[in-house]
Design an enzyme around this catalytic site. Structure first.
Site, PDB file in Angstrom:
ATOM      1  N   ASP A 170       0.863  -1.185   0.000  1.00 27.80           N
ATOM      2  CA  ASP A 170       0.000   0.000   0.000  1.00 27.80           C
ATOM      3  C   ASP A 170       0.898   1.233   0.000  1.00 27.80           C
ATOM      4  O   ASP A 170       1.830   1.316   0.802  1.00 27.80           O
ATOM      5  CB  ASP A 170      -0.900  -0.036   1.255  1.00 27.80           C
ATOM      6  CG  ASP A 170      -2.027   0.968   1.182  1.00 27.80           C
ATOM      7  OD1 ASP A 170      -1.754   2.161   0.962  1.00 27.80           O
ATOM      8  OD2 ASP A 170      -3.188   0.563   1.349  1.00 27.80           O
ATOM      9  N   VAL A 195     -10.937   2.662  -3.269  1.00 28.25           N
ATOM     10  CA  VAL A 195     -10.553   2.100  -4.573  1.00 28.25           C
ATOM     11  C   VAL A 195     -11.510   0.941  -4.845  1.00 28.25           C
ATOM     12  O   VAL A 195     -11.621   0.015  -4.027  1.00 28.25           O
ATOM     13  CB  VAL A 195      -9.088   1.613  -4.587  1.00 28.25           C
ATOM     14  CG1 VAL A 195      -8.755   0.965  -5.931  1.00 28.25           C
ATOM     15  CG2 VAL A 195      -8.127   2.766  -4.303  1.00 28.25           C
ATOM     16  N   HIS A 240     -10.201  -5.750  -2.616  1.00 31.33           N
ATOM     17  CA  HIS A 240      -8.867  -5.935  -2.036  1.00 31.33           C
ATOM     18  C   HIS A 240      -8.982  -6.116  -0.534  1.00 31.33           C
ATOM     19  O   HIS A 240      -9.953  -5.675   0.081  1.00 31.33           O
ATOM     20  CB  HIS A 240      -7.948  -4.746  -2.354  1.00 31.33           C
ATOM     21  CG  HIS A 240      -8.497  -3.428  -1.914  1.00 31.33           C
ATOM     22  ND1 HIS A 240      -9.416  -2.727  -2.651  1.00 31.33           N
ATOM     23  CD2 HIS A 240      -8.282  -2.695  -0.794  1.00 31.33           C
ATOM     24  CE1 HIS A 240      -9.729  -1.611  -2.014  1.00 31.33           C
ATOM     25  NE2 HIS A 240      -9.065  -1.569  -0.876  1.00 31.33           N
ATOM     26  N   HIS A 254      -6.723  -5.605   3.083  1.00 29.48           N
ATOM     27  CA  HIS A 254      -5.563  -4.985   3.732  1.00 29.48           C
ATOM     28  C   HIS A 254      -4.975  -5.956   4.755  1.00 29.48           C
ATOM     29  O   HIS A 254      -5.721  -6.528   5.564  1.00 29.48           O
ATOM     30  CB  HIS A 254      -5.986  -3.731   4.503  1.00 29.48           C
ATOM     31  CG  HIS A 254      -6.604  -2.656   3.671  1.00 29.48           C
ATOM     32  ND1 HIS A 254      -5.925  -1.523   3.288  1.00 29.48           N
ATOM     33  CD2 HIS A 254      -7.849  -2.534   3.140  1.00 29.48           C
ATOM     34  CE1 HIS A 254      -6.729  -0.746   2.580  1.00 29.48           C
ATOM     35  NE2 HIS A 254      -7.912  -1.335   2.476  1.00 29.48           N
TER      36      HIS A 254
HETATM   37  P1  5GP Z   1      -9.751   1.139   0.448  1.00 30.49           P
HETATM   38  O1  5GP Z   1     -10.106   2.403   1.183  1.00 30.49           O
HETATM   39  O2  5GP Z   1     -10.380   1.188  -0.910  1.00 30.49           O
HETATM   40  O3  5GP Z   1     -10.030  -0.104   1.205  1.00 30.49           O
HETATM   41  O4  5GP Z   1      -8.196   1.140   0.317  1.00 30.49           O
HETATM   42  C1  5GP Z   1      -7.498   1.592  -0.787  1.00 30.49           C
HETATM   43  C2  5GP Z   1      -6.044   1.562  -0.391  1.00 30.49           C
HETATM   44  O5  5GP Z   1      -5.293   1.729  -1.561  1.00 30.49           O
HETATM   45  C3  5GP Z   1      -5.632   2.670   0.589  1.00 30.49           C
HETATM   46  O6  5GP Z   1      -5.057   2.058   1.732  1.00 30.49           O
HETATM   47  C4  5GP Z   1      -4.623   3.491  -0.202  1.00 30.49           C
HETATM   48  O7  5GP Z   1      -3.548   3.914   0.607  1.00 30.49           O
HETATM   49  C5  5GP Z   1      -4.166   2.526  -1.281  1.00 30.49           C
HETATM   50  N1  5GP Z   1      -3.808   3.134  -2.543  1.00 30.49           N
HETATM   51  C6  5GP Z   1      -4.420   4.173  -3.167  1.00 30.49           C
HETATM   52  N2  5GP Z   1      -3.826   4.431  -4.353  1.00 30.49           N
HETATM   53  C7  5GP Z   1      -2.822   3.521  -4.482  1.00 30.49           C
HETATM   54  C8  5GP Z   1      -1.858   3.282  -5.502  1.00 30.49           C
HETATM   55  O8  5GP Z   1      -1.779   3.954  -6.520  1.00 30.49           O
HETATM   56  N3  5GP Z   1      -0.985   2.243  -5.301  1.00 30.49           N
HETATM   57  C9  5GP Z   1      -1.031   1.479  -4.165  1.00 30.49           C
HETATM   58  N4  5GP Z   1      -0.132   0.496  -4.077  1.00 30.49           N
HETATM   59  N5  5GP Z   1      -1.916   1.693  -3.173  1.00 30.49           N
HETATM   60  C10 5GP Z   1      -2.812   2.695  -3.333  1.00 30.49           C
END
Ligand code: 5GP
Length: 142
Positions: free
Chosen positions: A35, A100, A104, A106
């Site tokens: 991340d 996103v 996925h 974490h």
């Molecule tokens: P969500 O809130 O959708 O569960 O988590 C999305 C995660 O993707 C967040 O922890 C954020 O830091 C990570 N993230 C956002 N953009 C990118 C990216 O371009 N590359 C990577 N590797 N992680 C990302």
């Protein structure tokens, strides 16, 4: 009715190799990478290649193999960082904190008394992500 999957999302681009990531694991169905805004050192995302917005619209057949890899990564990050524990999180739709829209999970190494940093907080330096990815790859291999 759930919104449609958008193939232009950032993880779809990472899966297609259109933008870089620090990968630690890949098989036919799943990729894991660092991340970029970690909530703790070693914060890893485990991402199925099959397209779905989140767990709500995922093919149930995706989930078993996904969580088998989540377990593998959880064991590896605990070893790689000599962590006391591991937090596993998964968000569905904006109200839950999802940002996103490609499924996925974490995986974050945890240490006694150390709180998680904010979700989608500060960008980590690429060299730190590369070093942490190397530690996880080593733990997976050993
Ligand atoms: P969500 O809130 O959708 O569960 O988590 C999305 C995660 O993707 C967040 O922890 C954020 O830091 C990570 N993230 C956002 N953009 C990118 C990216 O371009 N590359 C990577 N590797 N992680 C990302």
């Amino acid at each position: 009715m759930a919104e449609a999957y958008d193939p232009g999302n950032i993880f779809a681009k990472i899966l297609r190799g259109e933008i870089p990531s620090h990968r630690v694991y890949e098989d036919d169905a799943i990729v894991a990478f660092m991340d970029v805004m970690p909530q703790g050192a070693g914060h890893t995302l485990v991402v199925p290649k099959a397209p779905s917005r989140n767990m709500l619209d995922a093919d149930p057949a995706t989930l078993g193999p996904l969580f088998a890899v989540v377990q593998k990564i959880a064991v590896a990050v605990k070893k790689a960082f000599n962590a006391d524990g591991v937090t596993v999180m998964q968000f569905n739709e904006p109200a839950s904190g999802q940002t996103v829209y490609h499924l996925h999970v974490h995986v974050v190494p945890r240490f006694e008394g150390v709180p998680l940093k904010p979700h989608s907080g500060q960008m980590e330096k690429p060299e730190v992500l590369a070093e942490n990815a190397g530690k996880i790859r080593a733990a997976l291999g050993g």
